[in-house]
Design a protein around this motif. Structure first.
Motif, PDB file in Angstrom:
ATOM      1  N   ARG A   1      41.850  43.088  34.696  1.00 14.52           N
ATOM      2  CA  ARG A   1      40.751  42.256  34.212  1.00 14.52           C
ATOM      3  C   ARG A   1      40.095  41.487  35.363  1.00 14.52           C
ATOM      4  O   ARG A   1      38.883  41.385  35.438  1.00 14.52           O
ATOM      5  CB  ARG A   1      41.263  41.279  33.157  1.00 14.52           C
ATOM      6  CG  ARG A   1      40.194  40.329  32.655  1.00 14.52           C
ATOM      7  CD  ARG A   1      40.360  39.984  31.215  1.00 14.52           C
ATOM      8  NE  ARG A   1      39.374  39.008  30.787  1.00 14.52           N
ATOM      9  CZ  ARG A   1      38.113  39.292  30.490  1.00 14.52           C
ATOM     10  NH1 ARG A   1      37.672  40.511  30.592  1.00 14.52           N
ATOM     11  NH2 ARG A   1      37.272  38.352  30.108  1.00 14.52           N
ATOM     12  N   ILE A   2      40.918  40.926  36.250  1.00 16.24           N
ATOM     13  CA  ILE A   2      40.395  40.181  37.393  1.00 16.24           C
ATOM     14  C   ILE A   2      39.700  41.153  38.326  1.00 16.24           C
ATOM     15  O   ILE A   2      40.196  42.239  38.591  1.00 16.24           O
ATOM     16  CB  ILE A   2      41.533  39.433  38.115  1.00 16.24           C
ATOM     17  CG1 ILE A   2      42.132  38.368  37.185  1.00 16.24           C
ATOM     18  CG2 ILE A   2      41.048  38.821  39.424  1.00 16.24           C
ATOM     19  CD1 ILE A   2      43.403  37.732  37.712  1.00 16.24           C
ATOM     20  N   MET A   3      38.540  40.759  38.819  1.00 15.31           N
ATOM     21  CA  MET A   3      37.734  41.649  39.651  1.00 15.31           C
ATOM     22  C   MET A   3      37.482  41.022  41.021  1.00 15.31           C
ATOM     23  O   MET A   3      37.522  39.800  41.181  1.00 15.31           O
ATOM     24  CB  MET A   3      36.380  41.917  38.984  1.00 15.31           C
ATOM     25  CG  MET A   3      36.452  42.497  37.583  1.00 15.31           C
ATOM     26  SD  MET A   3      37.197  44.125  37.490  1.00 15.31           S
ATOM     27  CE  MET A   3      36.017  45.107  38.370  1.00 15.31           C
ATOM     28  N   TRP A   4      37.207  41.867  41.984  1.00 16.39           N
ATOM     29  CA  TRP A   4      36.751  41.461  43.303  1.00 16.39           C
ATOM     30  C   TRP A   4      35.380  42.060  43.516  1.00 16.39           C
ATOM     31  O   TRP A   4      35.157  43.230  43.212  1.00 16.39           O
ATOM     32  CB  TRP A   4      37.700  41.968  44.389  1.00 16.39           C
ATOM     33  CG  TRP A   4      38.988  41.229  44.450  1.00 16.39           C
ATOM     34  CD1 TRP A   4      40.124  41.492  43.729  1.00 16.39           C
ATOM     35  CD2 TRP A   4      39.287  40.099  45.269  1.00 16.39           C
ATOM     36  NE1 TRP A   4      41.101  40.588  44.057  1.00 16.39           N
ATOM     37  CE2 TRP A   4      40.619  39.729  45.005  1.00 16.39           C
ATOM     38  CE3 TRP A   4      38.557  39.372  46.204  1.00 16.39           C
ATOM     39  CZ2 TRP A   4      41.237  38.662  45.644  1.00 16.39           C
ATOM     40  CZ3 TRP A   4      39.183  38.313  46.839  1.00 16.39           C
ATOM     41  CH2 TRP A   4      40.494  37.965  46.554  1.00 16.39           C
TER      42      TRP A   4
ATOM     43  N   ILE B   1      31.119  41.749  55.922  1.00 16.83           N
ATOM     44  CA  ILE B   1      31.724  42.030  54.616  1.00 16.83           C
ATOM     45  C   ILE B   1      32.182  40.700  54.025  1.00 16.83           C
ATOM     46  O   ILE B   1      32.971  39.985  54.635  1.00 16.83           O
ATOM     47  CB  ILE B   1      32.921  42.997  54.721  1.00 16.83           C
ATOM     48  CG1 ILE B   1      32.501  44.312  55.366  1.00 16.83           C
ATOM     49  CG2 ILE B   1      33.534  43.232  53.339  1.00 16.83           C
ATOM     50  CD1 ILE B   1      33.662  45.255  55.655  1.00 16.83           C
ATOM     51  N   TYR B   2      31.669  40.401  52.853  1.00 13.56           N
ATOM     52  CA  TYR B   2      32.060  39.175  52.155  1.00 13.56           C
ATOM     53  C   TYR B   2      32.692  39.565  50.825  1.00 13.56           C
ATOM     54  O   TYR B   2      32.309  40.569  50.211  1.00 13.56           O
ATOM     55  CB  TYR B   2      30.840  38.274  51.934  1.00 13.56           C
ATOM     56  CG  TYR B   2      30.467  37.494  53.178  1.00 13.56           C
ATOM     57  CD1 TYR B   2      30.596  36.114  53.207  1.00 13.56           C
ATOM     58  CD2 TYR B   2      30.006  38.131  54.326  1.00 13.56           C
ATOM     59  CE1 TYR B   2      30.276  35.386  54.348  1.00 13.56           C
ATOM     60  CE2 TYR B   2      29.682  37.417  55.473  1.00 13.56           C
ATOM     61  CZ  TYR B   2      29.829  36.045  55.471  1.00 13.56           C
ATOM     62  OH  TYR B   2      29.520  35.321  56.602  1.00 13.56           O
ATOM     63  N   ILE B   3      33.668  38.758  50.385  1.00 12.29           N
ATOM     64  CA  ILE B   3      34.384  39.058  49.144  1.00 12.29           C
ATOM     65  C   ILE B   3      34.414  37.838  48.239  1.00 12.29           C
ATOM     66  O   ILE B   3      34.311  36.703  48.696  1.00 12.29           O
ATOM     67  CB  ILE B   3      35.833  39.524  49.427  1.00 12.29           C
ATOM     68  CG1 ILE B   3      36.626  38.447  50.180  1.00 12.29           C
ATOM     69  CG2 ILE B   3      35.841  40.837  50.190  1.00 12.29           C
ATOM     70  CD1 ILE B   3      38.104  38.779  50.372  1.00 12.29           C
ATOM     71  N   ARG B   4      34.536  38.120  46.945  1.00 11.18           N
ATOM     72  CA  ARG B   4      34.640  37.036  45.963  1.00 11.18           C
ATOM     73  C   ARG B   4      35.545  37.478  44.835  1.00 11.18           C
ATOM     74  O   ARG B   4      35.400  38.576  44.307  1.00 11.18           O
ATOM     75  CB  ARG B   4      33.272  36.682  45.388  1.00 11.18           C
ATOM     76  CG  ARG B   4      33.320  35.434  44.498  1.00 11.18           C
ATOM     77  CD  ARG B   4      31.972  35.152  43.878  1.00 11.18           C
ATOM     78  NE  ARG B   4      31.853  33.799  43.439  1.00 11.18           N
ATOM     79  CZ  ARG B   4      32.498  33.273  42.395  1.00 11.18           C
ATOM     80  NH1 ARG B   4      33.337  33.997  41.704  1.00 11.18           N
ATOM     81  NH2 ARG B   4      32.305  32.008  42.061  1.00 11.18           N
ATOM     82  N   ASN B   5      36.484  36.635  44.453  1.00 13.43           N
ATOM     83  CA  ASN B   5      37.371  36.882  43.332  1.00 13.43           C
ATOM     84  C   ASN B   5      36.698  36.374  42.069  1.00 13.43           C
ATOM     85  O   ASN B   5      36.162  35.265  42.054  1.00 13.43           O
ATOM     86  CB  ASN B   5      38.703  36.158  43.592  1.00 13.43           C
ATOM     87  CG  ASN B   5      39.710  36.429  42.524  1.00 13.43           C
ATOM     88  OD1 ASN B   5      39.803  35.674  41.567  1.00 13.43           O
ATOM     89  ND2 ASN B   5      40.468  37.489  42.683  1.00 13.43           N
ATOM     90  N   CYS B   6      36.723  37.186  41.020  1.00 14.11           N
ATOM     91  CA  CYS B   6      36.099  36.808  39.746  1.00 14.11           C
ATOM     92  C   CYS B   6      37.118  36.993  38.616  1.00 14.11           C
ATOM     93  O   CYS B   6      37.844  37.988  38.598  1.00 14.11           O
ATOM     94  CB  CYS B   6      34.876  37.683  39.472  1.00 14.11           C
ATOM     95  SG  CYS B   6      33.567  37.524  40.706  1.00 14.11           S
ATOM     96  N   PRO B   7      37.174  36.064  37.666  1.00 14.05           N
ATOM     97  CA  PRO B   7      38.177  36.139  36.609  1.00 14.05           C
ATOM     98  C   PRO B   7      37.954  37.252  35.583  1.00 14.05           C
ATOM     99  O   PRO B   7      38.852  37.572  34.811  1.00 14.05           O
ATOM    100  CB  PRO B   7      38.095  34.760  35.945  1.00 14.05           C
ATOM    101  CG  PRO B   7      36.730  34.273  36.254  1.00 14.05           C
ATOM    102  CD  PRO B   7      36.366  34.854  37.587  1.00 14.05           C
ATOM    103  N   SER B   8      36.758  37.849  35.576  1.00 14.12           N
ATOM    104  CA  SER B   8      36.483  38.897  34.588  1.00 14.12           C
ATOM    105  C   SER B   8      35.378  39.816  35.101  1.00 14.12           C
ATOM    106  O   SER B   8      34.655  39.491  36.043  1.00 14.12           O
ATOM    107  CB  SER B   8      36.024  38.270  33.261  1.00 14.12           C
ATOM    108  OG  SER B   8      34.750  37.663  33.422  1.00 14.12           O
TER     109      SER B   8
END
Length: 112
Positions: free
Chosen positions: A10-13, A50-57
């Motif tokens: 469920r958690i996405m990057w 390259i940039y990253i972000r953690n997203c809860p859904s």
């Protein structure tokens, strides 16, 4: 399947890859603005372009991908990739030939 195992799917990057022109002062300013906008939206630098972000859904990841699309610079190449936490966790990182630890997950407080 446990709750934590379900969360891994469920958690996405969101990953943003870019190659922006920086030959002129204006192009450098535009590239710096794009990086700042990514940081302001909660992205962290993974490598220089390259940039990253953690997203809860998945839905939250889609919101941030849409924001990136709205801030695209006039020139250059930008790629967006959305992967599950499980897929991100299977990444192997190296510094020279030595294995490297994965980046820390930034815990973000979300108010509804």
């Amino acid at each position: 399947m446990s709750y934590s195992a379900l969360n891994q799917y469920r958690i996405m990057w969101v990953l943003v890859f870019f190659d922006l022109p920086t030959e002129t002062k204006k192009q450098r300013k535009n590239a710096a603005r794009f990086r700042k906008q990514l940081i302001d939206d909660g992205f962290s630098m993974f490598q220089f372009s390259i940039y990253i972000r953690n997203c809860p859904s998945r839905e939250n990841a889609d919101v941030h991908m849409k924001r990136v699309k709205n801030m695209l610079p006039e020139h250059g190449h930008v790629g967006l990739l959305k992967v599950t936490d499980k897929q991100f966790g299977m990444m192997e990182l190296f510094h020279s030939r030595k294995p490297e630890n994965k980046p820390d997950v930034v815990q973000q407080l979300q108010l509804f």
